[in-house]
Enzyme design. Structure first.
Site, mmCIF file in Angstrom:
data_model
loop_
_atom_site.group_PDB
_atom_site.id
_atom_site.type_symbol
_atom_site.label_atom_id
_atom_site.label_comp_id
_atom_site.label_asym_id
_atom_site.label_seq_id
_atom_site.Cartn_x
_atom_site.Cartn_y
_atom_site.Cartn_z
ATOM 1 N N GLY B 124 0.831 -1.193 0.000
ATOM 2 C CA GLY B 124 0.000 0.000 0.000
ATOM 3 C C GLY B 124 0.868 1.246 0.000
ATOM 4 C CB CYS B 125 0.189 4.655 -1.209
ATOM 5 S SG CYS B 125 -1.536 4.771 -0.689
#
Lengths: 318, 318, 318, 318
Positions: B124-125
């Site tokens: 995920g970012c």
């Protein structure tokens, strides 16, 4: 737009963002009239002529209350001259906030002292949002002062003033976001620590401001270490009970505020959420204000209202 | 704009923000060619026809490596079908990130496992920015795991996807700022905790994301409790030494990064500042990435490059 | 990031928006190397040291081609000195655009003269967008020059430069929009009129620029009086045929361009729509460029490529 | 926030941008009280419960005046039902603007007919700005109706409504700008043409709207062909004289307006500049309004005030 009736007031430094907001609020206030306003860079504002600060010297008698929106360092001497001339003063600069010469104008905390005050030091925007958001917890004795209280704050660009600076150009700020004064270097920290310490005893506070690509508004996200678990309803009740009679504070239930809840209002909005998945109790409190209203010009008017015996929210949208 | 030479790859879910970014990167990558790309809502992108996902079923053989930018929940079954058909997969969804079926594609940490991997779960970012920013401190044993590590993160709107939602309209987001998933409710938290715990042992992590009025970029402000005082140079050296050979990580000296340092780059930029005026040692680490590049499509290409034996930064601007 | 091989070039005035864009493009250009770059306000950029302009005097020999991004008025003398020292020059200022001393660097029009040119005056951003958008109509003889051609143009703030100005602060520009130089007062007008007159004979041109709250990009909406009715397909065909071999011009069918079609590209995108419900024929042409790329640094590189015999789009994303 | 005294009014379609603005204005209006408001998508607004439109059917008697902010097509039948139930109506949709069933509520033009009107069709935002900006020139007979009048207009996103659409997402609109309905395709054109033709005779009008990355505000740049030369002072005097007694119109001298002059106000600001360097006389008029105030909710309240005999600017900031 221009009234002649009402208590005469003056604004020093009217062409910055706080000064302009203040002149707008005073124009709409039914009980005051703007006697004069000063600016070094502009000559007209909202129907008023602006005069150089030097020309205010012969005119202190024209105003019963003077607001100073002058830059830090420039403000204190002007405040002293206005005071010597017999005017009451609300100083929006940081010059007197940590001084005994002035009442600290966090209205909800120092309301009782305002009617007798000659000089009021209007709080900083970050301290207003930060302190009021957690003060009920501090007073209730539920903050664990052996662990740090962490404040991450973000402000719109008007908090940095209206003087030309390359780093504040649209071309630099748009689509950007940054932290500044990282590591507890911000000059507002002592204001925050002083108030929280007065309420709950000595504690570590970590305050990190950020610059948002918006024009106005401050959001503070505060992680508060607790001496015991608080459920969401209990945390909210602590805030609701403390601020039940406050016309300029809105406590949300089951939600946290965002900037749009407070923009153009003299309002602090707060929400509280207990933190899951941690071994020692914490609550995250989110607070939002318009930095130019409750964080500056609006709170200055709120203070004036109490100082002068006007209804506290006169001329304000809360 | 359209190449036919190179290793054939495919993109599932090409019309979202991550998918579009990925197709753009693959178009400019000298060693691959886009065999096909799918979308349910659009039919053309950057010179390519987009086909419905259902039509991909007969075409798995056309691609040696498949990127899935499908929504969470939809992605896992498609990944399984691609894998069954013999393709290697980089899955940008969250579906497999906590699963043993896939190598976790935080390239700088799991690089060694990538060349043999059939399925890679792209991180995920928020976890990419959060974990990499403090991992050297975790590995050096200087984090005091008895106190919570506080992460306040802010992301541009592309992190929330490209499907129409009222709360993501320009009229709602502009001039606003808000926290969400307050109280450790965000689904990315376990990804972060897992990596930090693996490096430094169990610790409390408090993660609070915010929505920024910008299109792309993530800034994380991380308050790290320390077992001992670190001077600024020492803190920076820990990061600099750890990442000396990393082409996609930039450690700043005497500064902290802002979004503009990383936008459109496959780069994490980091800075570290010790916290003053606190009784127990802390350091604040600020990290910045472009959520669509190092936080999604760029890291996916970086992973592909390692998986396929291409130079690690091929097709990427770091 | 820093190359030593290739034709040595220099950039004067590298810290403004056009200069920074240019240094970025030159860093990525395979056939040139940046010998030196000057700035009066900053000392580093993208891996290069910046020197004061005065220090360039001893170094003209280091560069075979010099780009000047200096302010109008300051540029011409520097160009003369560079030229005297034997360097070829691309001048991005307005100083030489209406002079016979320089070839006017609207690449698509004056391409043939570039290989022999010693000094090239890079066109203004507004003229580039305006002239190229309607030139095929002018050359085809379909413009009715007895009626005015109306150009309403809007530009992002980078067109106004990077020097600090109050009116360009984020707090002033965000959520605002304004026209300026209304009434044909803009200094770019003669550049536009000269080119259109050369192609179609004397005509009235009304040019009104506007300031957009975006960082980059120009959109021109041009209302063109016609000598005869043109259907949409015919209008589009005129543009398509004229620009069929132009790598940096994209003519849209059935659509008009918006800023996002051209940002970060050395591209003019155009669309044309006949106007309904009017008694005499007109067509509205919409053109879009990135003012910093096709409107400045990108076109400068395109000109250099032609001057030096490199492929015309080398180092450019079109 | 919630008043019970005053003339009872209702709002249909209160959760769109115009509806929300209207409810805010009515909350602050001293002479009315909101009896009920409807919405299909939200249930609360500014202290009021919102009910489905279907539930309004039994409640028409509760309101003496009904505002409809319903979508075009949905509005007309609801207006008919409210009217049949005996309520007066201000319809903010386009449904009745070209119909004889309603008075056209361009207040400054049709003021005399409002006190007797049962149904008022509130004008569109673009027509309000466009028509009022040039009407004094039309009435003075100085417009050359043999040449086209060119209107380039730009609006903030709230003009496009609050329903979720991909093209209105922050990620799509920010940093973009585009023209739409190019070629006289916009549905507001007949409203504009009808008013101008009534004042000056038949003429060609070319109207091209654009979408701005701001939340609110419309700027119109209008190029007016003239029958004779007008100096700047003369052009300004024509406008000043025509609007000398209009409380909601501000004519600027020596300047043209920008969005920030009118945002959050029920005000049209106008400036006029003769065009130089053209062979036949023209003047460019720039007008600005807040599309949600003078372009929608504010003008609706202004109309209500005249209909009901309240002071015309009651509850409005002009």
């Amino acid at each position: 737009m221009y009234k002649n009736a009402g208590t005469p007031v003056a604004v020093l430094g009217a062409s910055g963002y706080a000064g302009r907001e203040l002149v707008g609020l005073l124009n709409g206030h039914p009980d005051v009239a703007l006697a004069f306003a000063t600016s070094e860079s502009e000559s007209h504002l909202d129907g008023h002529d602006l005069i150089p600060l030097a020309d205010a010297e012969g005119r202190w008698d024209d105003a019963r209350l003077v607001f100073s929106c002058l830059p830090h360092g420039v403000s204190a001497p002007a405040v002293a001259r206005a005071e010597a001339a017999g005017a009451r003063v609300v100083d929006l600069s940081a010059d007197l906030r940590l001084s005994d010469r002035a009442v600290y104008g966090l209205t909800e905390v120092y309301r009782a002292a305002l009617p007798e005050a000659n000089v009021v030091a209007n709080p900083g925007c970050y301290p207003t949002a930060s302190v009021l958001s957690v003060l009920p917890l501090a007073r209730a004795g539920v903050i664990d002062t052996t662990r740090p209280l962490i404040i991450d704050a973000a402000s719109g660009v008007s908090g940095a003033g209206r003087n030309p600076r390359r780093d504040l150009l649209f071309g630099e700020v748009a689509e950007d976001f940054k932290a500044y004064s990282v590591g507890n270097e911000h000059r507002h920290l002592p204001e925050i620590t002083r108030q929280l310490t007065a309420a709950a005893g000595a504690m570590d506070v970590v305050f990190t401001p950020h610059l948002l690509p918006v024009r106005r508004g401050i959001l503070v996200t505060i992680h508060v270490p607790l001496t015991r678990e608080l459920g969401r309803a209990e945390a909210e009740s602590l805030l609701l009970d403390a601020y039940a009679n406050e016309p300029c504070i809105r406590v949300l239930r089951g939600a946290v505020p965002q900037l749009k809840d407070v923009i153009h209002r003299n309002r602090l909005a707060i929400g509280a959420v207990p933190v899951k998945h941690v071994s020692r109790p914490m609550v995250t409190v989110v607070g939002a204000i318009d930095n130019l209203v409750k964080g500056a010009a609006g709170q200055a008017v709120q203070n004036m209202n109490v100082m002068c015996g006007f209804p506290e929210t006169r001329g304000l949208s809360c």
